[in-house]
Design a protein around this motif. Structure first.
Motif, PDB file in Angstrom:
ATOM      1  N   MET A  74       0.991  -2.142  -3.813  1.00 50.35           N
ATOM      2  CA  MET A  74       0.572  -3.695  -3.536  1.00 50.35           C
ATOM      3  C   MET A  74      -0.646  -3.418  -2.222  1.00 50.35           C
ATOM      4  O   MET A  74      -0.510  -2.577  -1.270  1.00 50.35           O
ATOM      5  N   PRO A 102      -9.389  -7.719 -11.940  1.00 45.29           N
ATOM      6  CA  PRO A 102      -9.252  -7.016 -13.282  1.00 45.29           C
ATOM      7  C   PRO A 102      -8.288  -5.916 -13.022  1.00 45.29           C
ATOM      8  O   PRO A 102      -7.753  -5.330 -13.991  1.00 45.29           O
ATOM      9  N   ALA A 104      -4.982  -6.389 -11.021  1.00 49.12           N
ATOM     10  CA  ALA A 104      -4.212  -7.538 -10.264  1.00 49.12           C
ATOM     11  C   ALA A 104      -3.042  -7.046  -9.523  1.00 49.12           C
ATOM     12  O   ALA A 104      -2.659  -7.541  -8.593  1.00 49.12           O
ATOM     13  N   GLY A 107      -0.551  -9.190  -7.572  1.00 48.14           N
ATOM     14  CA  GLY A 107      -1.278 -10.410  -7.505  1.00 48.14           C
ATOM     15  C   GLY A 107      -1.392 -10.668  -5.895  1.00 48.14           C
ATOM     16  O   GLY A 107      -1.893 -11.577  -5.560  1.00 48.14           O
ATOM     17  N   ASN A 108      -0.700  -9.714  -5.198  1.00 48.43           N
ATOM     18  CA  ASN A 108      -0.878 -10.037  -3.643  1.00 48.43           C
ATOM     19  C   ASN A 108      -2.087 -10.143  -3.237  1.00 48.43           C
ATOM     20  O   ASN A 108      -2.411 -11.327  -2.507  1.00 48.43           O
ATOM     21  N   LEU A 132       4.511  -5.580 -13.474  1.00 50.24           N
ATOM     22  CA  LEU A 132       3.710  -6.314 -12.533  1.00 50.24           C
ATOM     23  C   LEU A 132       3.300  -7.487 -12.964  1.00 50.24           C
ATOM     24  O   LEU A 132       3.185  -8.371 -12.037  1.00 50.24           O
ATOM     25  N   GLN A 152      -3.705  -5.948 -20.375  1.00 48.62           N
ATOM     26  CA  GLN A 152      -4.012  -5.120 -21.109  1.00 48.62           C
ATOM     27  C   GLN A 152      -4.822  -3.915 -20.189  1.00 48.62           C
ATOM     28  O   GLN A 152      -5.136  -4.049 -19.012  1.00 48.62           O
ATOM     29  N   ASP A 153      -5.893  -2.994 -20.990  1.00 50.51           N
ATOM     30  CA  ASP A 153      -6.581  -2.199 -20.119  1.00 50.51           C
ATOM     31  C   ASP A 153      -7.958  -2.805 -19.728  1.00 50.51           C
ATOM     32  O   ASP A 153      -8.707  -3.358 -20.831  1.00 50.51           O
TER      33      ASP A 153
HETATM   34  N1  SAM Z   1      -4.157  -5.664  -5.542  1.00 44.15           N
HETATM   35  C1  SAM Z   1      -2.911  -5.268  -6.011  1.00 44.15           C
HETATM   36  C2  SAM Z   1      -1.728  -6.137  -5.469  1.00 44.15           C
HETATM   37  O1  SAM Z   1      -2.051  -6.536  -4.555  1.00 44.15           O
HETATM   38  O2  SAM Z   1      -0.804  -5.729  -6.046  1.00 44.15           O
HETATM   39  C3  SAM Z   1      -2.629  -3.799  -6.203  1.00 44.15           C
HETATM   40  C4  SAM Z   1      -3.552  -2.997  -7.064  1.00 44.15           C
HETATM   41  S1  SAM Z   1      -3.411  -1.451  -7.370  1.00 44.15           S
HETATM   42  C5  SAM Z   1      -4.330  -0.416  -6.029  1.00 44.15           C
HETATM   43  C6  SAM Z   1      -4.350  -0.908  -8.713  1.00 44.15           C
HETATM   44  C7  SAM Z   1      -3.865  -1.779 -10.162  1.00 44.15           C
HETATM   45  O3  SAM Z   1      -4.695  -1.209 -11.187  1.00 44.15           O
HETATM   46  C8  SAM Z   1      -2.287  -1.120 -10.495  1.00 44.15           C
HETATM   47  O4  SAM Z   1      -1.570  -2.052 -10.366  1.00 44.15           O
HETATM   48  C9  SAM Z   1      -2.469  -0.659 -11.705  1.00 44.15           C
HETATM   49  O5  SAM Z   1      -1.460  -0.461 -12.922  1.00 44.15           O
HETATM   50  C10 SAM Z   1      -3.752  -1.257 -12.344  1.00 44.15           C
HETATM   51  N2  SAM Z   1      -4.558  -0.492 -13.618  1.00 44.15           N
HETATM   52  C11 SAM Z   1      -5.027   0.684 -13.418  1.00 44.15           C
HETATM   53  N3  SAM Z   1      -5.669   1.023 -14.608  1.00 44.15           N
HETATM   54  C12 SAM Z   1      -5.965  -0.140 -15.060  1.00 44.15           C
HETATM   55  C13 SAM Z   1      -6.606  -0.698 -16.135  1.00 44.15           C
HETATM   56  N4  SAM Z   1      -7.345   0.349 -17.119  1.00 44.15           N
HETATM   57  N5  SAM Z   1      -6.474  -1.665 -16.735  1.00 44.15           N
HETATM   58  C14 SAM Z   1      -5.839  -2.629 -15.960  1.00 44.15           C
HETATM   59  N6  SAM Z   1      -5.017  -2.248 -14.718  1.00 44.15           N
HETATM   60  C15 SAM Z   1      -5.056  -0.992 -14.361  1.00 44.15           C
END
Ligand code: SAM
Length: 303
Positions: A74, A102, A104, A107-108, A132, A152-153
């Motif tokens: 987070m 993209p 998220a 969502g924090n 998540l 999704q990716d």
């Molecule tokens: N800002 C978020 C929060 O406050 O909870 C934390 C983001 S975290 C650093 C990065 C996020 O990117 C992770 O939740 C991970 O699952 C997601 N992620 C990684 N590769 C991804 C992809 N190809 N498509 C979508 N999400 C992806």
């Protein structure tokens, strides 16, 4: 005196500790109970959106500590609040701001930014991890924020209209899907692409001309192995507006120090390329230095 944030955390935590489910699954259930009116935190007054966000955040942090997963990271408030402040300044004066995150996660970060901008804001959240997304969806409902979710990716085609501001704490590392990465300018001729590079490209593709991208990036972004590919891309496709170094003290390991990169999408009426703001955030416990720093940011954002 117990604050609303503490009461909200206590409600979720008590519910969750009594459940046999995984902690984060039970957090989602506790929030759903709250939404449906089945059970409520013992609040004497209506909580603010920030109090709700922080109460849930404390429970999520506890759940993430208990069942650690490498991608469950987070975005801490120290970074979220700063990005929220900057986004609030950049959005100022404009109605109906649209946001995209993209990557998220919980969502924090996105909700910190939405709370900072105010009421007239909508968002799209993309995240690959289903747990998540369910967590962030129930949080958005409690916050009464209009958010559309995509599980999704995010580097695959996105059905998202260009937004005013994209914010993201970028996932860092190699992106394994070379076939998909071939659609990006930032795919190197050899080896895997960096997913954080592709996320920047994808984000700017989904940002309106004149709109902004606010990214939490590795501090060494411009010195990495694939930086030679990134530099010309940023020069050609974006306007680099600011690179803000975060204090080392925020990070346990010097190898994971982050910065904030602010890009703007070029637009037809742009006459001159503005100077790039290069700044370093002071120690966040130094109130005077922090206030001077925010004044500098506000002046820059008002230019
Ligand atoms: N800002 C978020 C929060 O406050 O909870 C934390 C983001 S975290 C650093 C990065 C996020 O990117 C992770 O939740 C991970 O699952 C997601 N992620 C990684 N590769 C991804 C992809 N190809 N498509 C979508 N999400 C992806």
């Amino acid at each position: 005196m117990t604050t609303n944030t503490e009461k909200i955390f206590a409600f979720i935590d008590t519910y969750t500790e009594e459940s046999e489910k995984l902690y984060l699954e039970a957090v989602i259930e506790a929030c759903r109970e709250w939404l449906s009116g089945g059970a409520q935190p013992a609040l004497s007054e209506i909580p603010t959106k920030e109090e709700i966000r922080r109460g849930i955040q404390l429970a999520v942090l506890k759940g993430m500590k208990r069942n650690a997963q490498p991608h469950h990271q987070m975005t801490p408030d120290s970074m979220g609040m700063l990005i929220g402040h900057i986004a609030g300044k950049l959005a100022k004066g404009n109605q109906d701001i649209s946001l995209l995150d993209p990557a998220a996660g919980t969502g924090n970060l996105l909700y910190t930014v939405m709370n900072a901008i105010g009421n007239e804001v909508t968002a799209t959240a993309v995240e690959i991890d289903d747990l998540l997304v369910r967590l962030s969806a129930v949080t958005a409902e409690l916050l009464e924020h209009p958010v559309t979710f995509y599980v999704q990716d995010a580097l695959r085609p996105l059905l998202v209209d260009p937004v005013d501001i994209t914010v993201s704490d970028l996932p860092v590392g190699y992106y394994p899907d070379d076939d998909n990465a071939l659609q990006y300018e930032l795919m190197p001729t050899e080896g895997h692409a960096y997913s954080h590079h592709l996320f920047i490209e994808q984000s700017m593709n989904h940002t309106k001309p004149g709109g902004y991208g606010l990214f939490i990036i590795p501090a060494n972004l411009f010195e990495s192995e694939q930086a030679a590919l990134l530099h010309p891309f940023l020069k050609k496709r974006t306007i680099i507006r600011a690179v803000i170094q975060l204090p080392d003290s925020l990070f346990k390991n010097a190898a994971y120090v982050k910065s904030i990169l602010i890009l703007q999408k070029p637009f037809a009426e742009m006459k001159v390329t503005p100077d790039v703001l290069l700044a370093k955030v002071p120690s966040m416990t130094d109130k005077k230095a922090m206030s001077l720093f925010l004044q500098k940011i506000d002046l820059w954002a008002g230019e």
